[in-house]
Design a protein around this motif. Structure first.
Motif, short mmCIF file in Angstrom:
data_model
loop_
_atom_site.label_atom_id
_atom_site.label_comp_id
_atom_site.label_asym_id
_atom_site.label_seq_id
_atom_site.Cartn_x
_atom_site.Cartn_y
_atom_site.Cartn_z
N ASN A 1 -41.91 32.20 -0.24
CA ASN A 1 -41.39 30.85 0.02
C ASN A 1 -39.90 30.78 -0.28
OD1 ASN A 1 -42.18 27.89 0.57
ND2 ASN A 1 -40.99 27.75 -1.29
N ALA A 2 -39.49 31.40 -1.39
CA ALA A 2 -38.07 31.40 -1.75
C ALA A 2 -37.24 32.12 -0.71
CB ALA A 2 -37.88 32.03 -3.13
N GLU A 3 -37.78 33.20 -0.14
CA GLU A 3 -37.05 33.97 0.86
C GLU A 3 -36.83 33.16 2.13
OE1 GLU A 3 -39.17 37.52 1.53
OE2 GLU A 3 -38.63 38.43 -0.40
N ARG A 4 -37.76 32.28 2.47
CA ARG A 4 -37.61 31.54 3.73
C ARG A 4 -36.41 30.60 3.69
NH1 ARG A 4 -39.05 26.31 4.47
NH2 ARG A 4 -40.00 25.23 2.73
N VAL A 5 -36.03 30.14 2.48
CA VAL A 5 -34.86 29.29 2.37
C VAL A 5 -33.60 30.04 2.78
CG1 VAL A 5 -33.45 27.94 0.76
CG2 VAL A 5 -35.94 27.90 0.56
N GLN A 6 -33.61 31.36 2.59
CA GLN A 6 -32.42 32.15 2.80
C GLN A 6 -32.08 32.36 4.28
OE1 GLN A 6 -30.60 32.74 0.13
NE2 GLN A 6 -32.24 31.68 -0.99
N ILE A 7 -32.88 31.85 5.19
CA ILE A 7 -32.52 32.01 6.60
C ILE A 7 -31.37 31.06 6.98
CG2 ILE A 7 -34.91 32.62 7.12
CD1 ILE A 7 -35.18 30.00 8.65
N ILE A 8 -31.19 30.00 6.21
CA ILE A 8 -30.15 29.02 6.49
C ILE A 8 -28.89 29.34 5.70
CG2 ILE A 8 -29.56 26.55 6.41
CD1 ILE A 8 -31.77 27.21 8.36
N GLU A 9 -27.73 29.17 6.33
CA GLU A 9 -26.47 29.38 5.62
C GLU A 9 -26.43 28.51 4.36
OE1 GLU A 9 -23.99 31.30 5.67
OE2 GLU A 9 -24.12 32.36 7.57
N PRO A 10 -26.03 29.07 3.22
CA PRO A 10 -26.08 28.33 1.95
C PRO A 10 -25.34 26.99 1.98
CG PRO A 10 -25.68 30.64 1.53
CD PRO A 10 -25.60 30.47 3.03
N GLU A 11 -24.17 26.95 2.64
CA GLU A 11 -23.41 25.70 2.64
C GLU A 11 -24.12 24.60 3.43
OE1 GLU A 11 -21.10 28.46 5.55
OE2 GLU A 11 -22.40 28.64 3.80
N LEU A 12 -24.82 25.00 4.51
CA LEU A 12 -25.59 24.02 5.27
C LEU A 12 -26.80 23.55 4.48
CD1 LEU A 12 -26.17 22.39 7.83
CD2 LEU A 12 -27.34 24.40 8.76
N PHE A 13 -27.49 24.48 3.85
CA PHE A 13 -28.65 24.11 3.04
C PHE A 13 -28.25 23.14 1.94
CE2 PHE A 13 -31.64 24.74 -0.46
CZ PHE A 13 -32.85 24.56 0.20
N SER A 14 -27.13 23.40 1.28
CA SER A 14 -26.67 22.52 0.20
C SER A 14 -26.30 21.15 0.74
CB SER A 14 -25.46 23.15 -0.50
OG SER A 14 -25.81 24.37 -1.11
N ALA A 15 -25.64 21.10 1.90
CA ALA A 15 -25.26 19.82 2.49
C ALA A 15 -26.48 18.99 2.85
CB ALA A 15 -24.38 20.05 3.72
N LEU A 16 -27.49 19.63 3.42
CA LEU A 16 -28.71 18.92 3.77
C LEU A 16 -29.44 18.43 2.53
CD1 LEU A 16 -29.94 21.32 6.58
CD2 LEU A 16 -29.26 18.94 6.92
N ALA A 17 -29.49 19.27 1.50
CA ALA A 17 -30.17 18.89 0.26
C ALA A 17 -29.49 17.72 -0.43
CB ALA A 17 -30.26 20.09 -0.68
N SER A 18 -28.17 17.63 -0.29
CA SER A 18 -27.42 16.55 -0.94
C SER A 18 -27.59 15.22 -0.22
CB SER A 18 -25.93 16.90 -0.97
OG SER A 18 -25.35 16.82 0.32
N LYS A 19 -28.08 15.28 1.03
CA LYS A 19 -28.25 14.07 1.86
C LYS A 19 -26.92 13.31 2.03
CE LYS A 19 -33.10 13.51 0.63
NZ LYS A 19 -33.58 14.13 1.87
#
Length: 219
Positions: free
Chosen positions: A93-111
């Motif tokens: 499950n943790a590995e699947r998060v890594q398909i997205i660029e970190p900066e995009l993942f962080s931006a989405l998580a921050s809403k």
């Protein structure tokens, strides 16, 4: 909801509780509405009966959410075999998060709309680009396309304009694209295109292969 900090389920996980007429005597059904790897979930992302047994008759929303948090923290049945499988599922499950660029993942998580806008580049009026997939995932994805071609299985072309392509939805990746659309593309679409992009409800996802040689307009 999210699992504990430092664990393998720290990304946001949408969960649906369905209450029937027998509530509170009967527990609501629980369904994780996302792609998630977890040893104690069936193929439909519903917990096994052991989860409901762990509630011990307390079907209050507070107790169910507490149990779900524990569900993302440790195996329901503590034994060496379950511990190993729980850890394996969490690592996947943790590995699947890594398909997205970190900066995009962080931006989405921050809403944060501002954080998302900072990643967008308007290449032409109404045409935007942004970092999406990590390069190592792109390599894995292309390798999977090559493996499918090499298998000899039948391939339906994505459209009448392309003789060399493959419909990603038809080779077992539709659920992945569902989640990509819901959790990544939908927020960006709504931000950029307001009413028109507020609700994405379908997709036709495909890959197309082109020649490396210069394009010949007569072909």
């Amino acid at each position: 909801m999210r699992g504990p900090p430092g664990g393998n389920y720290v990304n946001e996980l949408p969960v649906r509780l369905e209450f029937n007429k027998d509530y509170p005597a009967a527990a609501p059904s629980v369904n994780f509405m996302c792609i998630i790897h977890h040893f104690f979930l069936n193929d439909d992302n519903n917990p096994f009966p052991l989860f409901y047994e762990s509630l011990r008759g307390d079907h209050s929303v507070k107790n169910i959410l507490k149990a779900l948090y524990g569900f993302l923290t440790k195996p329901l049945h503590p034994c060496p075999s379950c511990d190993a499988k729980f850890l394996q599922g969490g690592e996947m499950n943790a590995e699947r998060v890594q398909i997205i660029e970190p900066e995009l993942f962080s931006a989405l998580a921050s809403k944060s709309e501002d954080a998302l806008r900072d990643l967008l580049t308007e290449e032409a009026p109404g045409v935007y680009s942004f970092p999406l997939f990590r390069e190592d995932f792109c390599a894995m994805f292309l390798e999977e396309m090559d493996n499918f071609y090499a298998s000899g299985l039948p391939v339906r072309r994505p459209n009448s304009m392309n003789n060399y392509g493959i419909i990603v939805n038809e080779i077992g990746m539709e659920r992945m694209i569902d989640v990509l659309q819901q959790q990544v593309l939908q927020p960006i679409s709504a931000l950029l295109f307001g009413e028109e992009g507020a609700q994405l409800d379908r997709h036709h996802c495909f890959m197309v292969q082109y020649k490396e040689e210069p394009w010949d307009a007569t072909e």
